[in-house]
Every structure is written in structure tokens, then in C-alpha cells.
Design a protein around this motif. Structure first.
Motif, short mmCIF file in Angstrom:
data_model
loop_
_atom_site.label_atom_id
_atom_site.label_comp_id
_atom_site.label_asym_id
_atom_site.label_seq_id
_atom_site.Cartn_x
_atom_site.Cartn_y
_atom_site.Cartn_z
N LEU A 173 -7.38 -11.34 -12.83
CA LEU A 173 -6.80 -10.97 -11.53
C LEU A 173 -7.22 -9.56 -11.14
N GLN A 174 -7.32 -8.70 -12.14
CA GLN A 174 -7.71 -7.31 -11.89
C GLN A 174 -9.12 -7.26 -11.32
N VAL A 175 -10.04 -8.02 -11.90
CA VAL A 175 -11.42 -8.05 -11.40
C VAL A 175 -11.44 -8.56 -9.96
N TYR A 176 -10.71 -9.65 -9.72
CA TYR A 176 -10.70 -10.24 -8.38
C TYR A 176 -10.15 -9.25 -7.35
N HIS A 177 -8.99 -8.67 -7.63
CA HIS A 177 -8.35 -7.79 -6.64
C HIS A 177 -9.10 -6.46 -6.48
N THR A 178 -9.75 -6.00 -7.54
CA THR A 178 -10.53 -4.75 -7.42
C THR A 178 -11.67 -4.93 -6.44
N PHE A 179 -12.41 -6.03 -6.59
CA PHE A 179 -13.53 -6.26 -5.67
C PHE A 179 -13.02 -6.59 -4.26
N GLN A 180 -11.88 -7.25 -4.19
CA GLN A 180 -11.32 -7.57 -2.88
C GLN A 180 -10.86 -6.31 -2.15
N SER A 181 -10.40 -5.30 -2.91
CA SER A 181 -9.86 -4.08 -2.29
C SER A 181 -10.87 -2.94 -2.25
N ILE A 182 -12.13 -3.24 -2.54
CA ILE A 182 -13.13 -2.18 -2.65
C ILE A 182 -13.23 -1.37 -1.35
N GLY A 183 -12.92 -2.00 -0.21
CA GLY A 183 -13.00 -1.29 1.06
C GLY A 183 -11.92 -0.24 1.24
N GLU A 184 -10.88 -0.27 0.38
CA GLU A 184 -9.79 0.70 0.46
C GLU A 184 -10.01 1.92 -0.43
N THR A 185 -11.22 2.06 -0.95
CA THR A 185 -11.53 3.17 -1.86
C THR A 185 -11.24 4.52 -1.20
N ARG A 186 -10.58 5.40 -1.95
CA ARG A 186 -10.33 6.76 -1.47
C ARG A 186 -11.51 7.65 -1.84
N ALA A 187 -12.15 8.22 -0.86
CA ALA A 187 -13.39 8.99 -1.09
C ALA A 187 -13.16 10.15 -2.05
N GLY A 188 -12.04 10.83 -1.93
CA GLY A 188 -11.77 11.98 -2.80
C GLY A 188 -11.67 11.58 -4.26
N ASP A 189 -10.90 10.55 -4.53
CA ASP A 189 -10.76 10.07 -5.92
C ASP A 189 -12.10 9.61 -6.48
N ALA A 190 -12.83 8.84 -5.67
CA ALA A 190 -14.11 8.31 -6.15
C ALA A 190 -15.09 9.43 -6.47
N LEU A 191 -15.19 10.41 -5.57
CA LEU A 191 -16.13 11.51 -5.79
C LEU A 191 -15.73 12.32 -7.03
N LEU A 192 -14.44 12.66 -7.14
CA LEU A 192 -14.00 13.45 -8.29
C LEU A 192 -14.17 12.66 -9.59
N GLY A 193 -13.82 11.38 -9.57
CA GLY A 193 -13.95 10.56 -10.77
C GLY A 193 -15.39 10.45 -11.24
N LEU A 194 -16.31 10.23 -10.30
CA LEU A 194 -17.72 10.11 -10.68
C LEU A 194 -18.28 11.44 -11.19
#
Length: 595
Positions: A173-194
Motif C-alpha cells: 500500500l505504501q508503494v502504491y500511495h507514494t507513487f499516487q501522491s508524488i504530485g504532492e511532493t514538498r519542494a523544500g523537503d525533497a531538496l533538503l533530503g536529497l
């Protein structure tokens, strides 16, 4: 007898026995200032590693971050007294956090009760010397579990790297919902995490390529190497500190593009009894109900905790040339979890990563754990207010970098070359762990057990012939193997015309049981009815005594194969043909192939 009775209490209370139960007494009298310096460096280094990891692993366990720190200091003090490895550090780990997440329902009350019960079980196993049970968990099962855990834990942190919310825990379920919600990514979190991931990977790579320092090199070169090594070793703490400063800066400016850890209770955990019941809105969950809810976790968590600790201790003991006592390790683990439950700890085990850091910094005794434990307590007492600003993306990066090396891709190729049948428990464990951890582990152990029992039930037999038929079992005979041996005897001695005499060479036979004895008695009677003989040779003393005690009719034994052959009037020459086969696979050679 009376003298032995008087000596027994003396042995129990002898200094040697006390030393065995309190290993600190072995090294404490020899403790030196040089050891103190090295233990101090190692303790501080491990402390800088454990604090950010503890916060991150609490997230994996589905608990508030302070529970990671609550779980990080008791093991440091207990293991110093009871541990037999100078390198091992006990505390929260990725594997144990995943198990807690699976069985404790993300509820601190269940997690703490699981700690208490796991400690009781581990203590009992240590006192009853049941450490040998861990030997029944095969390496393919362990590798399958840890590789699946690496994938599960890593993907579980993707949502924190991307700043996603409301992602369910079950893996698929985690895999499914992660890809389904990919459009809701927060730019700040993603940039800092990477960025945090890139820095951690870079520092890890840098640490692996630092050249050895030699006394002949310039002082500036040695200092530079030391700075690089210290930076790479404390990379988790530095990355979390850097990320915290970034989020604090945005907080001061009045905007916050990152997901933060949030409020953390200040101070040390209260010393109190574990929760033996749990109050809910309209009812109370009793102790028995909580135990039922924990279910298979009461077996899986203690077992995997012990397995991980003992495996790590053995690996570093072999590497650094000392020995450990597995049962004493069980006692240390059990007491750590038992006492830890009184300070709100969730189950802990040996940490491979922190143990490696401990060994690399030159720790001399378990006293390094005292320094680590003290640093954790100081963090709880004075720094918890600062944890508010730690971004979840940074903790996720720490977790991912810690667990990715646990995935051993090479094991599949290695088993394919060495023994392909071992791929079965490996793959069963690996795949089922994505569904439920306990199903994967239990299924892997069962498959390994079936393969083990199959080898016992269908032992390999060496078959050769020169005048008489010679059968040589390659290992012990136990009751599942009786039918296999009987089938071989019938096929190659009794079912042919005329029937043939057989010498059963028992040189490699190490054990028999009652069912085997009755099976041999039946075979002896069948051979007598056909007018041929079944002769035994090379029996070890204790097995010969068993067969003589059974008073088998027609039993003949010769001390050696040569004497048995002479007794039959047949001597093997150098040209006799010997064939290896497994009775279970019907691979006995055709009659024309026997010479």
C-alpha cells in the motif's frame, strides 16, 4: 558423593564463576590510563553517531523521537558490566525498529511491554543455556530478512524525503500511495533530503578511501587525515546539525518550507513499571489482552535481537582475536531490555554500524559504552528542546544511508555458485517479509528445517561391490532414514536373484536411535529368511554397545572392513568401482554398472 555436594556450592561461588557472570572483573583490574584515553575517544565518537540515529530509528518504529533516546543508554551501562565483547554497542537498530513497528501498533505502551517480555524471555534463554537455538536460523534466512528489511525501511523513508503525508504503513500500500501522491511532493523537503543524502554518501565514500596514517608523514598531513576521519565518522550528527540550522534560519525569517520533528518532552524518562494494562477511551486493555495482541512478536523480537547481537559479537571477536560467551551475551541482552522497560525503552539489540565505529576508533574495553550512555543522558537532559528544529527529511536521509548497505545483492550469486538449494529459504524469506515480517522469518526457518530434515531422512550412501555388496552411510542414522536404508537393501540385495550378502560399513556412523535399532532388527530377520547375511563393520564403541544391548538376532560385527571382507571370503582389490549416490533420489547405479 558428600564431598561433591560440598564442592558444588564452592564452584558456584568461586571467583572464576563470578568472573564468568561479571566479565567486567576480567578487565577492570588491568585497566590503564592508555585504555581510558582510547575508550573516551571511542565513546564520544559512538555517542555522536547514536543520538541522531536514535531519533531516526524511533521514526522507523512509529514512535515519538524521544523513545529512540530512551532506548539508547541502558544498554551502554549494562553491557559494560555483563558483556563479553569489547566492541559491541547495544541500542536501537533499523531491524529492531522495523519489528517494533510491525508488532507494537505504533503505541509506546505496547512497545515498552514488548521490551519487558522480550527481556524476560532472553534472560530465561541465557540462564537455561538455550543459545544453541539460534543455530537453527540459517544464514540464507538472515540474509533474506535483512535484505527485505533494507528495502522496506528505505522505501518507508521516501515519504519523509518527499514531504508526503497520510501514507499507510503496509509495504505494498505504501508503494502504491507514494507513487499516487508524488504530485504532492514538498519542494523544500525533497531538496533538503536529497542534499543530506548526497553529503552522507560523499562522507561515507571519503571515509572508506582515507589512506593509513604513518608516523613518518608530516604533522600537517596527519592532522588533515584526522580531521577528515572525524568529519566522516560523525557525519550523521553533522548533517542533522546542518539541517537543523537551516530550518531554524527559516523559522527566524517567518517561513517554514520543511516538515519538522516537533515538540519533544524535556528531561530524562521517568523510572516506572512497564504498562501491564492500557487505558482507552471507554475501556481498559488488560495484560492478557495486550500479550495476545503482541502475538508472534513475543517470539520473533527476542529471537532476532539475540541473533543480531550474537552474530555481531562473533564477527568482531573473530576479527580482533578474542572470544565471546553466547549465553552471557543473552544474559546481557535480556537484562538490558528488562531494565530498559522501566525507563520507557523499546527493544534493543547490537548495532553493526555503531559497533564498527567503536572498533575502528580503537576501543579497548566495554567501558567506552559508559561515555556513550552519558552523552545520551546529557542530550535528553539539555538538548531535547533543540530537536524541534530537526527536519524529518534529514532523519530519513540518515536512516536510508544506514540501511542500504544491509541489502546484500551478492548473496544471490554466491548461493547460485555454492549451493542453489539454499536460494529457496533465502527467496521465501525475502519475498514474504514484504507481506508480514513474521511470516517471512517463520517460513524461512521452516523451509530451512525441511531441507535439513530431508538430508537426515535421505542420507547419502556410498555403494561398492566385490563379491559382497558394501554399503557405507555418510552420516548418522536417525529414524527418518530407516525406510531409505531399507529400500536400498531391498533393491540391491534382497530383490535380486540370487539374494546377496551385505556389509554395512559404519565407520562414519556417529549416532543411532531406537527406531533405527528396530529397523535393523527387521532387516536382519529378512536377510536370514533369504539365506544371506547382513554384517556390520567399524561400529564405534557407544553404537556397538547400543546394538549389543538390543540383543539383535543374527547380529555380526567386525572391528574393521578388512576383517569383515575376510569373514565373507571376499577381498576388495584396487580396481573395484565406488559410486556415490543418494538413496532418496533413486540414483543407485544400474546393476550393469557395478563391477
Amino acid at each position: 558423593m558428600a564431598e561433591r555436594d560440598r564442592e558444588a556450592p564452592e564452584r558456584c561461588c568461586s571467583y572464576h564463576t563470578v568472573q564468568r557472570r561479571l566479565p567486567v572483573l576480567r578487565w577492570l583490574p588491568r585497566y590503564s590510563l592508555q585504555w581510558l584515553q582510547l575508550d573516551l575517544i571511542a565513546g564520544v565518537t559512538v555517542g555522536l553517531t547514536v543520538v541522531p540515529q536514535a531519533l531516526a530509528y524511533a521514526e522507523v518504529a512509529g514512535l515519538p523521537v524521544q523513545y529512540g533516546l530512551y532506548s539508547s543508554f541502558v544498554g551502554c551501562f549494562v553491557y559494560c558490566l555483563l558483556g563479553t565483547s569489547k566492541d559491541v554497542t547495544l541500542g536501537p537498530t533499523a531491524i529492531m525498529s522495523l519489528l517494533v513497528s510491525s508488532y507494537a501498533f505504533h503505541d509506546p505502551a505496547y512497545a515498552i511491554l514488548l521490551t519487558f517480555l522480550s527481556g524476560c524471555i532472553q534472560l530465561a534463554m541465557g540462564l537455561l543455556h538455550l543459545g544453541f537455538l539460534l543455530d537453527f536460523v540459517s544464514c540464507p534466512v538472515i540474509k533474506g530478512f535483512t535484505s527485505a528489511a533494507s528495502v522496506t525501511i528505505s522505501f518507508n523513508q521516501v515519504k519523509n524525503i518527499l514531504g508526503l503525508h497520510n501514507i499507510p504503513r503496509p509495504f505494498f500500500l505504501q508503494v502504491y500511495h507514494t507513487f499516487q501522491s508524488i504530485g504532492e511532493t514538498r519542494a523544500g523537503d525533497a531538496l533538503l533530503g536529497l542534499v543530506c543524502l548526497a553529503v552522507l554518501v560523499g562522507l561515507t565514500t571519503m571515509k572508506g578511501r582515507i589512506p593509513r596514517s604513518h608516523r613518518g608523514k608530516l604533522l600537517s598531513v596527519r592532522i588533515s587525515r584526522l580531521i577528515i576521519w572525524a568529519t566522516a565518522t560523525a557525519r550523521n550528527a553533522l548533517v542533522v546539525l546542518f539541517a537543523g540550522l537551516v530550518t531554524y534560519s527559516f523559522e527566524v525569517m517567518g517561513s517554514q518550507p520543511f516538515t519538522l520533528t516537533g515538540e519533544t518532552p524535556q528531561g530524562l524518562p521517568p523510572f516506572q513499571l512497564p504498562p501491564f494494562s492500557k487505558a482507552e477511551a471507554n475501556s481498559t486493555v488488560s495484560f492478557s489482552e495486550m500479550v495476545q495482541d503482541l502475538g508472534a512478536g513475543l517470539a520473533v523480537v527476542p529471537l532476532m535481537g539475540l541473533l543480531e547481537t550474537v552474530a555481531i559479537a562473533k564477527a568482531f571477536a573473530s576479527q580482533n582475536n578474542y572470544r565471546i560467551d553466547s549465553n552471557q551475551e543473552l544474559l546481557a541482552m535480556g537484562l538490558t531490555n528488562l531494565l530498559g522497560s522501566f525507563v520507557s525503552s523499546y527493544p534493543v539489540t547490537g548495532s553493526f554500524g555503531r559497533t564498527a565505529v567503536n572498533a575502528q576508533t580503537g576501543v579497548c574495553t566495554p567501558a567506552g559504552g559508559l561515555i556513550t550512555g552519558t552523552l545520551v543522558l546529557l542530550s535528553l537532559a539539555y538538548l531535547t528542546s533543540l530537536f524541534y528544529y530537526i527536519p524529518k527529511a534529514a532523519l530519513a536521509a540518515v536512516i536510508i544511508c544506514a540501511v542500504v548497505p544491509m541489502f546484500d545483492a551478492r548473496i544471490f550469486g554466491t548461493l547460485w555458485r555454492v549451493k542453489r538449494l539454499d536460494l529457496v529459504p533465502l527467496c521465501v524469506t525475502f519475498l514474504l517479509c514484504f507481506w508480514e515480517v513474521q511470516y517471512g522469518i517463520v517460513a524461512g526457518i521452516l523451509v530451512s528445517g525441511v531441507l535439513l530434515l530431508y538430508a537426515i531422512a535421505r542420507p547419502r550412501i556410498k555403494l561398492s561391490e566385490q563379491g559382497v555388496l558394501l554399503l557405507q552411510p555418510a552420516s548418522g542414522l536417525h529414524f527418518p532414514a530407516v525406510e531409505s536404508l531399507r529400500d536400498a537393501m531391498h533393491r540391491w540385495a534382497l530383490a535380486v536373484s540370487p539374494p546377496r550378502c551385505v556389509i554395512l560399513d559404519c565407520t562414519h556412523l556417529s549416532s543411532v536411535d531406537y527406531t533405527v535399532v528396530t529397523g535393523l532388527a527387521d532387516l536382519l530377520r529378512e536377510f536370514q529368511k533369504r539365506g544371506v547375511t547382513l554384517t556390520f563393520s567399524g561400529l564405534q564403541g557407544h553404537i556397538l554397545q547400543v546394538l549389543l544391548s538390543a540383543d539383535l538376532e543374527g547380529f555380526q560385527h567386525f572391528p574393521s572392513l578388512e576383517e569383515a571382507e575376510k569373514g565373507h571370503g571376499a577381498e576388495l582389490d584396487g580396481g573395484s568401482r565406488v559410486l556415490l549416490h543418494s538413496a532418496s533420489e533413486n540414483m543407485l547405479p544400474a546393476p550393469g554398472l557395478i563391477q
